[in-house]
Motif scaffolding. Structure first.
Motif, PDB file in Angstrom:
ATOM      1  N   LYS A 117       0.847  -1.192   0.000  1.00 56.49           N
ATOM      2  CA  LYS A 117       0.000   0.000   0.000  1.00 56.49           C
ATOM      3  C   LYS A 117       0.884   1.244   0.000  1.00 56.49           C
ATOM      4  O   LYS A 117       1.697   1.429   0.904  1.00 56.49           O
ATOM      5  N   GLN A 118       0.701   2.048  -1.008  1.00 56.91           N
ATOM      6  CA  GLN A 118       1.406   3.330  -1.067  1.00 56.91           C
ATOM      7  C   GLN A 118       0.726   4.281  -0.082  1.00 56.91           C
ATOM      8  O   GLN A 118      -0.495   4.295   0.053  1.00 56.91           O
ATOM      9  N   ILE A 119       1.512   5.088   0.600  1.00 55.94           N
ATOM     10  CA  ILE A 119       0.960   6.021   1.582  1.00 55.94           C
ATOM     11  C   ILE A 119       0.974   7.420   0.977  1.00 55.94           C
ATOM     12  O   ILE A 119       2.023   7.941   0.602  1.00 55.94           O
ATOM     13  N   LEU A 120      -0.222   7.991   0.881  1.00 54.95           N
ATOM     14  CA  LEU A 120      -0.386   9.329   0.315  1.00 54.95           C
ATOM     15  C   LEU A 120      -0.859  10.277   1.408  1.00 54.95           C
ATOM     16  O   LEU A 120      -1.715   9.928   2.219  1.00 54.95           O
ATOM     17  N   LEU A 121      -0.332  11.467   1.391  1.00 56.02           N
ATOM     18  CA  LEU A 121      -0.650  12.470   2.399  1.00 56.02           C
ATOM     19  C   LEU A 121      -1.780  13.373   1.901  1.00 56.02           C
ATOM     20  O   LEU A 121      -1.739  13.855   0.780  1.00 56.02           O
ATOM     21  N   HIS A 122      -2.771  13.598   2.748  1.00 58.11           N
ATOM     22  CA  HIS A 122      -3.828  14.552   2.422  1.00 58.11           C
ATOM     23  C   HIS A 122      -3.331  15.963   2.711  1.00 58.11           C
ATOM     24  O   HIS A 122      -2.489  16.170   3.596  1.00 58.11           O
ATOM     25  N   SER A 123      -3.859  16.931   2.004  1.00 59.61           N
ATOM     26  CA  SER A 123      -3.448  18.327   2.207  1.00 59.61           C
ATOM     27  C   SER A 123      -3.762  18.797   3.624  1.00 59.61           C
ATOM     28  O   SER A 123      -3.048  19.633   4.187  1.00 59.61           O
ATOM     29  N   LYS A 124      -4.803  18.252   4.226  1.00 60.42           N
ATOM     30  CA  LYS A 124      -5.176  18.567   5.608  1.00 60.42           C
ATOM     31  C   LYS A 124      -4.008  18.270   6.560  1.00 60.42           C
ATOM     32  O   LYS A 124      -3.688  19.064   7.443  1.00 60.42           O
ATOM     33  N   ALA A 125      -3.359  17.137   6.366  1.00 61.30           N
ATOM     34  CA  ALA A 125      -2.236  16.737   7.215  1.00 61.30           C
ATOM     35  C   ALA A 125      -1.034  17.644   6.992  1.00 61.30           C
ATOM     36  O   ALA A 125      -0.350  18.019   7.942  1.00 61.30           O
ATOM     37  N   GLU A 126      -0.794  18.011   5.746  1.00 62.38           N
ATOM     38  CA  GLU A 126       0.333  18.906   5.450  1.00 62.38           C
ATOM     39  C   GLU A 126       0.122  20.255   6.131  1.00 62.38           C
ATOM     40  O   GLU A 126       1.053  20.821   6.712  1.00 62.38           O
ATOM     41  N   LYS A 127      -1.084  20.752   6.100  1.00 59.67           N
ATOM     42  CA  LYS A 127      -1.404  22.041   6.726  1.00 59.67           C
ATOM     43  C   LYS A 127      -1.158  21.984   8.243  1.00 59.67           C
ATOM     44  O   LYS A 127      -0.523  22.871   8.815  1.00 59.67           O
ATOM     45  N   ILE A 128      -1.639  20.936   8.879  1.00 63.54           N
ATOM     46  CA  ILE A 128      -1.450  20.771  10.325  1.00 63.54           C
ATOM     47  C   ILE A 128       0.039  20.671  10.646  1.00 63.54           C
ATOM     48  O   ILE A 128       0.536  21.303  11.577  1.00 63.54           O
ATOM     49  N   PHE A 129       0.765  19.878   9.854  1.00 67.06           N
ATOM     50  CA  PHE A 129       2.196  19.693  10.073  1.00 67.06           C
ATOM     51  C   PHE A 129       2.939  21.018  10.003  1.00 67.06           C
ATOM     52  O   PHE A 129       3.764  21.330  10.858  1.00 67.06           O
ATOM     53  N   LEU A 130       2.653  21.811   8.989  1.00 70.50           N
ATOM     54  CA  LEU A 130       3.348  23.085   8.815  1.00 70.50           C
ATOM     55  C   LEU A 130       3.051  24.035   9.970  1.00 70.50           C
ATOM     56  O   LEU A 130       3.928  24.781  10.404  1.00 70.50           O
ATOM     57  N   GLU A 131       1.821  23.994  10.486  1.00 69.97           N
ATOM     58  CA  GLU A 131       1.475  24.815  11.649  1.00 69.97           C
ATOM     59  C   GLU A 131       2.266  24.379  12.878  1.00 69.97           C
ATOM     60  O   GLU A 131       2.743  25.205  13.647  1.00 69.97           O
ATOM     61  N   LYS A 132       2.409  23.093  13.069  1.00 70.71           N
ATOM     62  CA  LYS A 132       3.082  22.552  14.258  1.00 70.71           C
ATOM     63  C   LYS A 132       4.594  22.553  14.118  1.00 70.71           C
ATOM     64  O   LYS A 132       5.316  22.523  15.107  1.00 70.71           O
ATOM     65  N   GLN A 133       5.086  22.597  12.901  1.00 71.55           N
ATOM     66  CA  GLN A 133       6.525  22.553  12.662  1.00 71.55           C
ATOM     67  C   GLN A 133       7.235  23.728  13.336  1.00 71.55           C
ATOM     68  O   GLN A 133       8.327  23.573  13.872  1.00 71.55           O
ATOM     69  N   ASP A 134       6.610  24.889  13.342  1.00 76.07           N
ATOM     70  CA  ASP A 134       7.203  26.056  14.011  1.00 76.07           C
ATOM     71  C   ASP A 134       7.421  25.780  15.488  1.00 76.07           C
ATOM     72  O   ASP A 134       8.428  26.181  16.064  1.00 76.07           O
ATOM     73  N   LYS A 135       6.481  25.087  16.105  1.00 77.29           N
ATOM     74  CA  LYS A 135       6.605  24.763  17.528  1.00 77.29           C
ATOM     75  C   LYS A 135       7.740  23.777  17.765  1.00 77.29           C
ATOM     76  O   LYS A 135       8.446  23.863  18.761  1.00 77.29           O
ATOM     77  N   LEU A 136       7.917  22.829  16.841  1.00 76.18           N
ATOM     78  CA  LEU A 136       9.028  21.885  16.979  1.00 76.18           C
ATOM     79  C   LEU A 136      10.372  22.584  16.787  1.00 76.18           C
ATOM     80  O   LEU A 136      11.344  22.259  17.475  1.00 76.18           O
ATOM     81  N   GLU A 137      10.423  23.553  15.883  1.00 80.08           N
ATOM     82  CA  GLU A 137      11.658  24.324  15.695  1.00 80.08           C
ATOM     83  C   GLU A 137      11.969  25.123  16.961  1.00 80.08           C
ATOM     84  O   GLU A 137      13.138  25.242  17.359  1.00 80.08           O
ATOM     85  N   GLU A 138      10.929  25.637  17.610  1.00 78.98           N
ATOM     86  CA  GLU A 138      11.098  26.357  18.872  1.00 78.98           C
ATOM     87  C   GLU A 138      11.662  25.418  19.941  1.00 78.98           C
ATOM     88  O   GLU A 138      12.591  25.775  20.670  1.00 78.98           O
ATOM     89  N   LEU A 139      11.136  24.207  20.003  1.00 82.36           N
ATOM     90  CA  LEU A 139      11.629  23.215  20.957  1.00 82.36           C
ATOM     91  C   LEU A 139      13.085  22.859  20.667  1.00 82.36           C
ATOM     92  O   LEU A 139      13.906  22.747  21.578  1.00 82.36           O
ATOM     93  N   GLU A 140      13.415  22.711  19.409  1.00 87.31           N
ATOM     94  CA  GLU A 140      14.799  22.400  19.010  1.00 87.31           C
ATOM     95  C   GLU A 140      15.750  23.492  19.508  1.00 87.31           C
ATOM     96  O   GLU A 140      16.825  23.206  20.030  1.00 87.31           O
ATOM     97  N   LYS A 141      15.346  24.742  19.369  1.00 86.39           N
ATOM     98  CA  LYS A 141      16.168  25.862  19.853  1.00 86.39           C
ATOM     99  C   LYS A 141      16.336  25.815  21.365  1.00 86.39           C
ATOM    100  O   LYS A 141      17.424  26.069  21.884  1.00 86.39           O
ATOM    101  N   ILE A 142      15.255  25.476  22.074  1.00 81.30           N
ATOM    102  CA  ILE A 142      15.310  25.362  23.537  1.00 81.30           C
ATOM    103  C   ILE A 142      16.315  24.285  23.933  1.00 81.30           C
ATOM    104  O   ILE A 142      17.144  24.479  24.822  1.00 81.30           O
ATOM    105  N   LEU A 143      16.265  23.147  23.262  1.00 79.96           N
ATOM    106  CA  LEU A 143      17.163  22.036  23.592  1.00 79.96           C
ATOM    107  C   LEU A 143      18.626  22.362  23.285  1.00 79.96           C
ATOM    108  O   LEU A 143      19.525  21.916  23.999  1.00 79.96           O
ATOM    109  N   LYS A 144      18.867  23.138  22.241  1.00 86.14           N
ATOM    110  CA  LYS A 144      20.238  23.454  21.824  1.00 86.14           C
ATOM    111  C   LYS A 144      20.830  24.652  22.562  1.00 86.14           C
ATOM    112  O   LYS A 144      22.035  24.896  22.455  1.00 86.14           O
TER     113      LYS A 144
END
Length: 151
Positions: free
Chosen positions: A94-121
């Motif tokens: 089964k090929q796994i395809l991403l819905h645009s809904k998931a990409e949108k959520i990911f991009l919104e949350k990615q900023d928070k993960l980058e913030e966490l990365e900065k905190i850790l470093k």
């Protein structure tokens, strides 16, 4: 208790990071959230848009068991974040395809993960980070070797 200090410290750091994600970064505060594993899956699919992604690829990249990845993908499919489609020439895959809904959520949350990365470093030199990644890689190799020995 001192004999297991490394194990406990790694686990404590993991718990602390997760608490920070939940509390300060608010990654899980609304109805559309990803778990850390789901974030890794979506991130991997987005980074490899030109590739055809199968469950087996995710198992290898994330170093997770088949049942774990299957369960995560099932949840993601239920939430309409991904779609599994029969592969051309092999209906067992089964090929796994991403819905645009998931990409949108990911991009919104990615900023928070980058913030966490900065905190850790924060306060760590490049040399310290390089040493850290070298140590982590060696520990992962040690664990992988121990697992293989016991099979």
């Amino acid at each position: 208790m001192e004999d297991f200090k490394l194990v406990y410290e790694i686990k404590n750091l993991d718990h602390s990071i997760f608490r920070l994600l939940v509390k300060d970064c608010q990654i899980f505060k609304n109805s559309s959230f990803f778990t850390p594993t789901q974030m890794q899956i979506v991130g991997y699919i987005l980074k490899n848009k030109e590739k055809i992604i199968f469950q087996k690829d995710l198992e290898q990249v994330l170093n997770l068991r088949r049942a774990t990845v299957s369960g995560v993908l099932k949840t993601m499919e239920k939430n309409e974040w991904i779609q599994r489609k029969n592969a051309l020439g092999d209906t067992r895959k089964k090929q796994i395809l991403l819905h645009s809904k998931a990409e949108k959520i990911f991009l919104e949350k990615q900023d928070k993960l980058e913030e966490l990365e900065k905190i850790l470093k924060k306060g760590l030199s490049e040399k310290e980070l390089k040493s850290f990644f070298t140590l982590i890689k060696k520990m992962q190799e040690n664990v992988t070797y121990a697992i293989q020995e016991r099979m």
